[in-house]
Scaffold this active site. Sequence first.
Site, mmCIF file in Angstrom:
data_model
loop_
_atom_site.group_PDB
_atom_site.id
_atom_site.type_symbol
_atom_site.label_atom_id
_atom_site.label_comp_id
_atom_site.label_asym_id
_atom_site.label_seq_id
_atom_site.Cartn_x
_atom_site.Cartn_y
_atom_site.Cartn_z
ATOM 1 N N ASP A 10 0.873 -1.181 -0.171
ATOM 2 C CA ASP A 10 0.022 -0.125 0.045
ATOM 3 C C ASP A 10 0.811 1.237 -0.053
ATOM 4 O O ASP A 10 1.905 1.212 0.356
ATOM 5 C CB ASP A 10 -0.718 -0.003 1.364
ATOM 6 C CG ASP A 10 -2.011 0.974 1.190
ATOM 7 O OD1 ASP A 10 -2.854 0.742 0.809
ATOM 8 O OD2 ASP A 10 -1.878 2.209 1.715
ATOM 9 N N ARG A 47 -9.919 -0.809 -11.360
ATOM 10 C CA ARG A 47 -10.043 -0.291 -12.392
ATOM 11 C C ARG A 47 -9.164 -0.775 -13.728
ATOM 12 O O ARG A 47 -8.186 -1.160 -13.639
ATOM 13 C CB ARG A 47 -9.651 1.246 -12.117
ATOM 14 C CG ARG A 47 -10.491 2.454 -11.479
ATOM 15 C CD ARG A 47 -11.978 2.359 -12.382
ATOM 16 N NE ARG A 47 -12.848 3.168 -11.462
ATOM 17 C CZ ARG A 47 -13.593 2.752 -10.949
ATOM 18 N NH1 ARG A 47 -13.795 1.374 -10.533
ATOM 19 N NH2 ARG A 47 -14.594 3.512 -10.145
ATOM 20 N N ASP A 56 -13.150 -7.780 -13.198
ATOM 21 C CA ASP A 56 -14.425 -7.104 -13.147
ATOM 22 C C ASP A 56 -14.421 -5.731 -13.937
ATOM 23 O O ASP A 56 -15.438 -5.386 -14.182
ATOM 24 C CB ASP A 56 -14.826 -6.794 -11.688
ATOM 25 C CG ASP A 56 -16.334 -6.095 -11.588
ATOM 26 O OD1 ASP A 56 -17.164 -6.787 -12.296
ATOM 27 O OD2 ASP A 56 -16.545 -5.337 -10.950
ATOM 28 N N GLU A 103 -14.000 -0.245 -21.282
ATOM 29 C CA GLU A 103 -15.426 -0.513 -21.079
ATOM 30 C C GLU A 103 -16.320 0.038 -21.736
ATOM 31 O O GLU A 103 -16.181 1.318 -21.790
ATOM 32 C CB GLU A 103 -15.494 -0.339 -19.369
ATOM 33 C CG GLU A 103 -14.791 -1.449 -18.582
ATOM 34 C CD GLU A 103 -15.073 -1.358 -17.242
ATOM 35 O OE1 GLU A 103 -16.208 -0.745 -16.462
ATOM 36 O OE2 GLU A 103 -14.082 -1.402 -16.465
ATOM 37 N N HIS A 141 -18.057 -5.250 -14.525
ATOM 38 C CA HIS A 141 -18.036 -4.138 -13.792
ATOM 39 C C HIS A 141 -19.177 -4.217 -12.566
ATOM 40 O O HIS A 141 -20.068 -3.069 -12.453
ATOM 41 C CB HIS A 141 -17.935 -2.959 -14.372
ATOM 42 C CG HIS A 141 -17.362 -1.686 -13.383
ATOM 43 N ND1 HIS A 141 -16.522 -0.810 -13.926
ATOM 44 C CD2 HIS A 141 -17.445 -1.605 -11.957
ATOM 45 C CE1 HIS A 141 -16.263 0.035 -12.971
ATOM 46 N NE2 HIS A 141 -16.627 -0.226 -11.964
ATOM 47 N N ALA A 150 -19.903 -3.875 -7.162
ATOM 48 C CA ALA A 150 -20.580 -3.176 -6.112
ATOM 49 C C ALA A 150 -22.190 -3.383 -6.335
ATOM 50 O O ALA A 150 -22.993 -3.066 -5.752
ATOM 51 C CB ALA A 150 -20.402 -1.740 -6.070
HETATM 52 N N1 LIG Z 1 -15.158 -3.277 -9.398
HETATM 53 C C1 LIG Z 1 -16.076 -2.164 -8.587
HETATM 54 O O1 LIG Z 1 -17.406 -2.386 -8.835
HETATM 55 C C2 LIG Z 1 -15.713 -1.470 -7.604
HETATM 56 C C3 LIG Z 1 -14.268 -0.941 -7.860
HETATM 57 N N2 LIG Z 1 -13.918 0.011 -7.093
HETATM 58 C C4 LIG Z 1 -12.454 0.494 -7.092
HETATM 59 O O2 LIG Z 1 -11.742 -0.038 -5.949
HETATM 60 C C5 LIG Z 1 -10.736 1.019 -5.672
HETATM 61 C C6 LIG Z 1 -10.558 0.928 -4.202
HETATM 62 O O3 LIG Z 1 -11.567 1.077 -3.261
HETATM 63 P P1 LIG Z 1 -11.337 1.241 -1.804
HETATM 64 O O4 LIG Z 1 -10.665 0.169 -1.228
HETATM 65 O O5 LIG Z 1 -12.696 1.571 -1.053
HETATM 66 O O6 LIG Z 1 -10.470 2.517 -1.738
HETATM 67 P P2 LIG Z 1 -9.338 3.142 -0.379
HETATM 68 O O7 LIG Z 1 -9.116 4.524 -0.819
HETATM 69 O O8 LIG Z 1 -10.107 2.743 0.732
HETATM 70 O O9 LIG Z 1 -8.056 2.168 -0.728
HETATM 71 C C7 LIG Z 1 -7.290 2.328 -1.702
HETATM 72 C C8 LIG Z 1 -5.880 2.181 -0.962
HETATM 73 O O10 LIG Z 1 -4.833 2.022 -2.209
HETATM 74 C C9 LIG Z 1 -3.751 2.741 -1.780
HETATM 75 N N3 LIG Z 1 -2.996 3.050 -3.088
HETATM 76 C C10 LIG Z 1 -3.348 3.888 -3.944
HETATM 77 N N4 LIG Z 1 -2.372 4.149 -5.076
HETATM 78 C C11 LIG Z 1 -1.610 2.911 -4.568
HETATM 79 C C12 LIG Z 1 -0.076 2.490 -5.266
HETATM 80 N N5 LIG Z 1 0.229 3.092 -6.496
HETATM 81 N N6 LIG Z 1 0.525 1.641 -4.692
HETATM 82 C C13 LIG Z 1 0.006 1.044 -3.526
HETATM 83 N N7 LIG Z 1 -0.889 1.203 -2.655
HETATM 84 C C14 LIG Z 1 -2.074 2.431 -3.529
HETATM 85 C C15 LIG Z 1 -4.393 3.897 -1.159
HETATM 86 O O11 LIG Z 1 -3.469 4.783 -0.622
HETATM 87 P P3 LIG Z 1 -3.599 6.133 -0.397
HETATM 88 O O12 LIG Z 1 -4.863 6.738 0.212
HETATM 89 O O13 LIG Z 1 -2.381 6.743 0.446
HETATM 90 O O14 LIG Z 1 -3.434 6.653 -1.838
HETATM 91 C C16 LIG Z 1 -5.379 3.183 -0.324
HETATM 92 O O15 LIG Z 1 -4.790 3.046 0.856
HETATM 93 C C17 LIG Z 1 -11.586 2.451 -5.972
HETATM 94 O O16 LIG Z 1 -10.671 3.503 -6.484
HETATM 95 C C18 LIG Z 1 -12.240 1.838 -7.184
HETATM 96 O O17 LIG Z 1 -11.393 2.501 -8.305
HETATM 97 C C19 LIG Z 1 -14.325 0.592 -5.939
HETATM 98 C C20 LIG Z 1 -15.699 -0.075 -5.748
HETATM 99 C C21 LIG Z 1 -16.549 -0.907 -6.527
HETATM 100 O O1 LIG Z 2 -17.746 2.315 -6.769
HETATM 101 C C1 LIG Z 2 -16.963 2.188 -7.731
HETATM 102 O O2 LIG Z 2 -15.810 2.784 -7.850
HETATM 103 C C2 LIG Z 2 -17.380 1.410 -8.825
HETATM 104 O O3 LIG Z 2 -16.413 1.160 -9.675
HETATM 105 C C3 LIG Z 2 -18.789 0.744 -8.988
HETATM 106 O O4 LIG Z 2 -19.771 1.704 -9.372
#
Ligand SMILES: NC(=O)C1=CN([C@@H]2O[C@H](COP(=O)(O)OP(=O)(O)OC[C@H]3O[C@@H](n4cnc5c(N)ncnc54)[C@H](OP(=O)(O)O)[C@@H]3O)[C@@H](O)[C@H]2O)C=CC1
Ligand SMILES: O=C(O)C(=O)CO
Length: 319
Positions: free
Chosen positions: A176, A245, A269, A274, A292, A295
């Site tokens: 992280d 993503r 996913d 997309e 995708h 969620a």
């Molecule tokens: N498939 C789907 O339907 C969904 C996809 N998502 C995707 O999942 C992602 C993560 O969600 P969530 O867990 O809630 O987000 P969070 O912000 O809680 O967690 C993301 C973590 O990744 C860290 N991070 C960012 N860039 C890097 C890197 N280059 N190397 C190492 N660590 C890194 C961040 O650190 P820091 O905060 O310091 O940058 C943070 O701790 C979302 O941004 C979204 O794009 C989310 C929901 C649904």
């Molecule tokens: O919540 C997100 O970031 C998703 O990709 C789902 O919509």
Amino acid sequence: MKVLANDGLDQSGIDSLTEKGFEVITKKVSQDSLVDYINEHKIRTLLVRSATQVRKDIIDHCPSLEIIGRGGVGMDNIDVDYAREKGIHVINTPSASSESVAELVFAHLFSGARFLQDSNRKIPLVGDVEFAKLKKSYAAGIELRGKTIGIIGMGRIGQEVARIALGLGMRVVAADNNVGRASIKVKFYNNQFINVDIETEPLQQVLKHSDFITLHVPAQKEGYMIGEPEFEIMKDGVAIINCSRGGVIDESALIKALDSEKVRFAGLDVFINEPTPSKEVLNHSKISLTPHTGASTLEAQDRIGLSLAEQISSILQIH
Ligand SMILES: NC(=O)C1=CN([C@@H]2O[C@H](COP(=O)(O)OP(=O)(O)OC[C@H]3O[C@@H](n4cnc5c(N)ncnc54)[C@H](OP(=O)(O)O)[C@@H]3O)[C@@H](O)[C@H]2O)C=CC1
Ligand SMILES: O=C(O)C(=O)CO
């Protein structure tokens, strides 16, 4: 008090807003007609998921807009900083879908480990002889228990993944931006808790030591996070899941790694371009694909709807 939910909104959100006197419009307005529609109907709140783009054109030309809401986490389809500079509130629902995304990771992992994605495609097409051959080729499945899962991005979703992995008897390693220790509280169904400390390690170490890798970082500005050099570091026979993503993984490098058997299987996913995955991704027998829907569980949608409704009423002070 008109709210346009342009990519839909769960009934929980509609009911909660309607009870407070909001008019919720769930009509889908095309991207090209959005500015006119918002102005004509004096929309104060625009809610989107990932489909509608909320860029400068909308922000500059829709003076009635007070709130832009993203039902979800990633806000890469919204010019967030620009909107905030213009005094518009931008909200999202960071915690509402973490469990659902984490569970989808394991759906892909179990699917790949036991060839479900391939057998679902092939069984309807084969006769008795081929069925026996398929059965033989699928007899090389693997267990998750006892294996090492590498979680890249130890935020909300990454930590949910860790909880499930620990419950399955997996070893968890994590990378992280925030280096240090994540203390994961694991809750069992009988309401007992255990605390497990997980140290974050440099990315290279996690790539090197994992049997399964799962990505939970936001969209990255600096190109692919996982490309050819990263695949090279990984163990032979590793598996990789991307529910973060499209564009975090270089898909050409992934296909190459799958074809050379460096990577055993992948679960995606999200993908580049997309909603249309490339033919190579779409037809690959070792890729488990979902459109995708990380969620998109009933429970997460319900929480997303309620969270948006609560935030809108709080900002506009309507209780
Ligand atoms: N498939 C789907 O339907 C969904 C996809 N998502 C995707 O999942 C992602 C993560 O969600 P969530 O867990 O809630 O987000 P969070 O912000 O809680 O967690 C993301 C973590 O990744 C860290 N991070 C960012 N860039 C890097 C890197 N280059 N190397 C190492 N660590 C890194 C961040 O650190 P820091 O905060 O310091 O940058 C943070 O701790 C979302 O941004 C979204 O794009 C989310 C929901 C649904
Ligand atoms: O919540 C997100 O970031 C998703 O990709 C789902 O919509």
